[in-house]
Each structure stands twice: as structure tokens, then as C-alpha cells.
Design a protein around this motif. Structure first.
Motif, PDB file in Angstrom:
ATOM      1  N   GLY A  74       0.813  -1.203  -0.021  1.00  0.00           N
ATOM      2  CA  GLY A  74       0.042   0.168   0.006  1.00  0.00           C
ATOM      3  C   GLY A  74       0.891   1.021  -0.139  1.00  0.00           C
ATOM      4  N   ALA A  75       1.784   1.315   0.719  1.00  0.00           N
ATOM      5  CA  ALA A  75       2.796   2.520   0.892  1.00  0.00           C
ATOM      6  C   ALA A  75       3.496   2.647  -0.530  1.00  0.00           C
ATOM      7  N   ALA A  76       3.853   1.596  -1.399  1.00  0.00           N
ATOM      8  CA  ALA A  76       4.431   1.802  -2.433  1.00  0.00           C
ATOM      9  C   ALA A  76       3.505   2.171  -3.636  1.00  0.00           C
ATOM     10  N   TYR A  77       2.146   1.665  -3.574  1.00  0.00           N
ATOM     11  CA  TYR A  77       1.046   1.920  -4.470  1.00  0.00           C
ATOM     12  C   TYR A  77       0.660   3.507  -4.208  1.00  0.00           C
ATOM     13  N   LEU A  83       4.217  10.525  -6.102  1.00  0.00           N
ATOM     14  CA  LEU A  83       5.310  10.972  -7.031  1.00  0.00           C
ATOM     15  C   LEU A  83       4.911  11.408  -8.765  1.00  0.00           C
ATOM     16  N   SER A  84       3.965  10.378  -9.040  1.00  0.00           N
ATOM     17  CA  SER A  84       3.591  10.836 -10.359  1.00  0.00           C
ATOM     18  C   SER A  84       2.770  12.010 -10.428  1.00  0.00           C
ATOM     19  N   LEU A  85       1.978  12.594  -9.569  1.00  0.00           N
ATOM     20  CA  LEU A  85       1.134  13.868  -9.182  1.00  0.00           C
ATOM     21  C   LEU A  85       1.945  14.927  -9.232  1.00  0.00           C
ATOM     22  N   VAL A  86       3.129  14.777  -8.433  1.00  0.00           N
ATOM     23  CA  VAL A  86       4.032  16.112  -8.410  1.00  0.00           C
ATOM     24  C   VAL A  86       4.898  16.316  -9.413  1.00  0.00           C
ATOM     25  N   ASN A  87       5.019  15.179 -10.430  1.00  0.00           N
ATOM     26  CA  ASN A  87       6.219  15.364 -11.286  1.00  0.00           C
ATOM     27  C   ASN A  87       5.463  15.477 -12.608  1.00  0.00           C
ATOM     28  N   LEU A  88       4.289  15.069 -12.794  1.00  0.00           N
ATOM     29  CA  LEU A  88       3.777  15.356 -14.274  1.00  0.00           C
ATOM     30  C   LEU A  88       3.529  16.759 -14.507  1.00  0.00           C
ATOM     31  N   PRO A  89       3.626  17.293 -15.856  1.00  0.00           N
ATOM     32  CA  PRO A  89       3.308  18.404 -16.243  1.00  0.00           C
ATOM     33  C   PRO A  89       1.954  18.946 -15.899  1.00  0.00           C
ATOM     34  N   THR A  90       1.686  20.310 -15.763  1.00  0.00           N
ATOM     35  CA  THR A  90       0.398  20.506 -15.100  1.00  0.00           C
ATOM     36  C   THR A  90      -0.721  20.110 -16.035  1.00  0.00           C
ATOM     37  N   GLY A  91      -0.528  20.266 -17.279  1.00  0.00           N
ATOM     38  CA  GLY A  91      -1.412  19.992 -18.455  1.00  0.00           C
ATOM     39  C   GLY A  91      -1.693  18.471 -18.518  1.00  0.00           C
ATOM     40  N   VAL A  92      -0.802  17.724 -18.468  1.00  0.00           N
ATOM     41  CA  VAL A  92      -1.002  16.226 -18.408  1.00  0.00           C
ATOM     42  C   VAL A  92      -1.744  15.892 -17.166  1.00  0.00           C
ATOM     43  N   GLY A 209      -9.733   5.327  -7.697  1.00  0.00           N
ATOM     44  CA  GLY A 209      -9.439   5.268  -9.313  1.00  0.00           C
ATOM     45  C   GLY A 209      -8.496   6.238  -9.684  1.00  0.00           C
ATOM     46  N   LEU A 210      -7.979   7.402  -9.082  1.00  0.00           N
ATOM     47  CA  LEU A 210      -7.173   8.243  -9.514  1.00  0.00           C
ATOM     48  C   LEU A 210      -5.663   7.632  -9.245  1.00  0.00           C
ATOM     49  N   LEU A 211      -5.454   6.890  -8.252  1.00  0.00           N
ATOM     50  CA  LEU A 211      -4.253   6.209  -7.755  1.00  0.00           C
ATOM     51  C   LEU A 211      -3.605   5.458  -8.976  1.00  0.00           C
TER      52      LEU A 211
END
Length: 226
Positions: A74-77, A83-92, A209-211
Motif C-alpha cells: 500500500g505504501a508503494a502504491y 510521485l507521479s502527481l507531483v512530477n507530471l506537467p500541469t497540462g498532463v 480510481g485516480l491512484l
């Protein structure tokens, strides 16, 4: 908790709507200002989600090895999604959020209007194949519309079809996240992951669903041609 699950009762609707508006304002404000405010918001949400997930795992599996492995998984998930949410460009990132919203909206209305066979009644009795198809179609349409918006012209092309298929595939991924949480809640004997958000349950209920979609979006973006 997926949007395919019916509203509990009419008297609960104003509370749900008010909570949803507040959540959108807070999340939208954090994303608008960006930087450390967005990082902090994601960390806070991820921490609350992980706490709820870990509690479900402990209630479902006790305190043995399976529970420990479940908490670590769960921690990895949650961590990978954060990490993805803070590294993706805002538009993506906005595209990812809109695809997930499209999945929920499409699944809700098609599931209610058509009904039909359940996907996994022992895990989540409210989710139907019609809902899954409706969610995939709307998510694919959202993805295709975003592609058209970025390109600036509506032209039938292989990339347009690919954009639709990516959105539809991400809708299935989002539904898998819904099923994972539904399975954990059923194993733990809980209806919601918590009662933190009035009318909506817990944080995990809102972003189940977002995760997985956030996790899938990072390699998809990395493979995107420059």
C-alpha cells in the motif's frame, strides 16, 4: 468508491455536493499556485489515503505477515501515485484528472440507465459491465478531445484513435483501482475507508480510481514523443 455506486439518499445529496465543491476548490487552488503548496497538498492527501488503506489492510488481515506485506504494498502504491502527481506537467495532470472524472461520470449514468450484468457482484455489487463500457467511452472521448485541443484541429488520424484508446484503457485502470478498494473494504467489513469527508467517506474512497491512473500516466508521458 466509484461513481457507479448509487447516492445513499436524497437528504445526503446537499452534503455531498457541498463537500465536493470544497474539495474541488482546495485541490484546484493548490494546483493553481503550484510549487510547494501543491507538493504539500499531495503529501497530505497521500498520507491520509495511506493511513486509511493501512487500517483497512490491518482489519482485513490482522497483524501477521500478510498484513505487513499488504501495508508495504500500500505504501508503494500510494507513494508511486503521489510521485507521479507531483512530477507530471500541469497540462498532463489536468488531463489525467479529467479522464478519471469522465470515467466516473460515464460509468454512473450508463450503469444507472442500462443496468445489466454485474462485473464482480461479490466484490462490488453496484458495478456493471454497462457502467464500465460507458466510463471507457466517455474517458476515451475526453482523452480524444484533449488531444484535439492541444493539436488545434480536428483531423481523423492514427494519433486521434490512439488518444481515444488510451483514455478508454485508463478508464479500465481506474475501475481496477475501484475494485481494489472495494475488495479491501469487503474483507475489512467496512462500508467506507473512513468518515473524514462528509457524504463521501474517506480520502481513499475519493481517489481510489485516480491512484492507478496516476501511476500509469507517468510511463505514458515518458514515452510521449518530444
Amino acid at each position: 468508491m466509484s461513481a457507479t455506486e448509487p447516492v445513499k439518499n436524497n437528504s445526503d445529496l446537499p452534503v455531498r455536493v457541498a463537500s465536493a465543491i470544497i474539495m474541488l476548490v482546495i485541490a484546484g487552488g493548490a494546483l493553481w499556485f503550484g510549487g510547494w503548496l501543491w507538493y504539500g497538498f499531495v503529501a497530505l492527501v497521500a498520507g491520509a489515503c495511506f493511513f486509511e488503506l493501512a487500517r483497512l489492510v490491518r482489519k482485513a488481515f490482522g497483524s501477521g505477515l500478510r498484513a505487513t506485506l499488504g501495508v508495504l504494498a500500500g505504501a508503494a502504491y500510494v507513494g508511486l501515485a503521489g510521485l507521479s502527481l507531483v512530477n507530471l506537467p500541469t497540462g498532463v495532470l489536468l488531463g489525467v484528472i479529467l479522464v478519471v472524472i469522465g470515467t466516473d461520470v460515464g460509468a454512473y449514468f450508463s450503469g444507472r440507465a442500462i443496468g445489466g450484468p454485474k462485473i464482480a457482484p461479490t466484490i462490488s455489487p453496484s458495478k456493471t459491465w454497462a457502467g464500465l463500457v460507458g466510463g471507457a467511452l466517455l474517458a476515451g472521448t475526453v482523452s480524444m478531445s484533449l488531444f484535439v485541443y492541444n493539436v488545434g484541429a480536428l483531423t481523423l488520424s492514427v494519433m486521434l484513435i490512439i488518444a481515444f484508446l488510451i483514455g478508454a484503457a485508463l478508464a479500465v485502470v481506474a475501475q481496477c483501482g475501484d475494485f481494489l478498494e472495494s475488495w479491501l473494504k469487503r474483507k475489512a467489513g467496512q462500508k467506507d475507508s473512513s468518515t473524514l469527508i462528509p457524504g463521501h467517506g474517506g480520502v481513499f474512497d475519493r481517489i481510489d480510481g485516480l491512484l492507478p491512473v496516476a501511476i500509469a500516466a507517468m510511463p505514458l508521458w515518458a514515452l510521449h514523443p518530444a
